[in-house]
Design an enzyme around this catalytic site. Structure first.
Site, short mmCIF file in Angstrom:
data_model
loop_
_atom_site.label_atom_id
_atom_site.label_comp_id
_atom_site.label_asym_id
_atom_site.label_seq_id
_atom_site.Cartn_x
_atom_site.Cartn_y
_atom_site.Cartn_z
N HIS A 127 -23.67 -24.29 30.80
CA HIS A 127 -22.89 -23.16 31.29
C HIS A 127 -22.27 -23.53 32.64
CE1 HIS A 127 -25.43 -20.19 28.70
NE2 HIS A 127 -24.55 -20.86 28.00
N LYS B 208 -17.51 -28.43 29.47
CA LYS B 208 -16.37 -27.65 29.93
C LYS B 208 -16.07 -28.00 31.39
CE LYS B 208 -16.67 -23.70 26.81
NZ LYS B 208 -16.76 -22.23 26.70
N HIS C 107 -22.63 -22.04 16.17
CA HIS C 107 -22.92 -21.34 17.42
C HIS C 107 -24.25 -20.61 17.34
CE1 HIS C 107 -21.63 -20.20 21.38
NE2 HIS C 107 -21.84 -18.92 21.14
N ARG D 48 -22.79 -27.95 21.98
CA ARG D 48 -21.68 -27.22 21.39
C ARG D 48 -21.08 -28.01 20.23
NH1 ARG D 48 -20.85 -26.65 27.02
NH2 ARG D 48 -20.79 -24.48 27.75
N TYR E 297 -28.49 -24.66 38.62
CA TYR E 297 -29.09 -25.72 37.80
C TYR E 297 -28.88 -27.14 38.28
CZ TYR E 297 -24.66 -26.49 35.18
OH TYR E 297 -23.38 -26.78 34.79
N ARG F 26 -26.96 -22.96 18.01
CA ARG F 26 -27.06 -23.14 19.47
C ARG F 26 -27.84 -21.99 20.10
NH1 ARG F 26 -24.43 -25.15 24.33
NH2 ARG F 26 -23.46 -23.47 25.52
#
Length: 361
Positions: free
Chosen positions: A330, A228, A304, A204, A339, A307
């Site tokens: 994510h 995040k 973005h 990101r 994951y 990405r």
């Protein structure tokens, strides 16, 4: 890991909270350990839009910070629906954006009704109008979205063509403009490394900005990032990205006059306010990608979209959704359950495979 940008976002959040009612700050504090500063700032912006609308529509007169819980409790469904109509027809928000803002309000109202409580163990709100509102149906199929995306990202040979363009061809395109040529020559290794790293990892924008020298593992081809939810992760990137990073690192100190104490990976060409080299900002990276994208003839490209380009190429090469989700970071619970059990060696091999030349049959 540098936290300069994170601190800036936090400062903006604190400034904004001073304009908003006390219960908003309480809700933000409740969410603070789970969400990033950027997400919390988005929440606060959404609430300011809603509260300003209440003032404009004469539901309330006074300072936003004094807006009472009683007013929120007294809103009818029809009145709340009018706010959604305002977002659509006056602010021209798309359905996805309206859903996000409604989600923000639902989170706040849910906290006020079902989580927060007074000293005598009563909820702040006994009636929650936002719980009665439904999200917009997003009718666009995934196939339609993919088709729209296809023309806005790099496909096939365009990955290497764009990288080469940033590294060399941009200067040739403007060879009659000495100022542009000189500025490109100054920054081409840095800019190529940035583009190559995004295309070789899917990082990101905020993760690229905050990278320090020590975050790069040159032997494992990984970058240490804070994703995040404040989660640390070591993200694999391609050999091509490592090669371009090494070229940039060879000239970084001398070219940008960087002191040894400055650990920022990507340095701005312009000096900071005190005449010292500074970390390249998110907006500066956005602008440089826009500059190259326009000259390349693909103005829709953005950080973005680069990405997305990585994600598309990775999926085509590897066809393993759980690995891709981990690579992109994510952070939904469902994604995490998938994951976190993937072997790291598999992830590295998946990224490395993208650098392997195709053999014609």
């Amino acid at each position: 890991m540098a936290n300069h940008s994170k601190q800036q976002l936090y400062n903006k959040l604190q400034t904004l909270l001073k304009e908003l009612p006390w219960y908003v700050e309480e809700f933000i504090n409740h969410k603070e350990r789970k969400l990033s500063a950027a997400s919390l700032l988005n929440y606060a912006h959404d609430y300011k839009i809603f509260f300003n609308w209440l003032v404009t529509e004469n539901f309330y007169s006074g300072e936003l910070k004094d807006l009472s819980l009683e007013l929120l409790e007294s809103l009818t469904v029809q009145e709340a629906e009018r706010f959604l109509a305002f977002l659509k027809y006056q602010l021209h928000n798309k359905e996805l954006t309206i859903n996000r803002k409604l989600s923000s309000l639902k989170s706040l109202f849910n906290y006020l009704q079902n989580i927060a409580e007074t000293r005598d163990l009563q909820p702040y709100l006994k009636r929650n109008v936002m719980a009665k509102l439904e999200f917009n149906d997003i009718k666009e199929s995934m196939e339609t979205t993919a088709n729209k995306m296809e023309g806005k990202i790099l496909i096939g040979d365009e990955y290497e063509q764009f990288r080469q363009f940033v590294a060399y061809d941009y200067g040739e395109l403007f060879k009659d403009n000495k100022k542009i040529v000189n500025f490109h020559f100054l920054n081409r290794e840095r800019d190529t490394a940035i583009v190559s790293l995004i295309l070789g990892s899917g990082l990101r924008l905020s993760e690229i900005v905050n990278l320090d020298l020590d975050d790069i593992d040159h032997s494992k081809y990984t970058a240490r990032v804070i994703r995040k939810g404040n989660k640390e992760q070591y993200v694999y990137f391609s050999k091509q990205a490592m090669d371009d990073l090494n070229e940039y690192l060879q000239i970084r100190s001398a070219r940008y006059h960087v002191e040894k104490t400055n650990k920022a990976l990507f340095i701005a060409a312009a000096m900071g306010p005190k005449g010292t080299p500074r970390r390249l900002t998110a907006r500066s990276i956005e602008k440089l990608i826009e500059k190259y994208a326009n000259a390349f003839g693909k103005p829709s490209l953005s950080v973005h979209k680069l990405r997305h380009s990585f994600a598309t190429r990775y999926h085509n090469e590897i066809n393993d959704v759980p690995k891709l989700r981990r690579q992109l970071g994510h952070s939904s619970i469902q994604t995490t359950m998938i994951y976190t059990h993937i072997n790291n060696d598999d992830l590295k091999n998946a990224v490395d495979k993208m650098d392997m030349p195709k053999i014609d049959e």
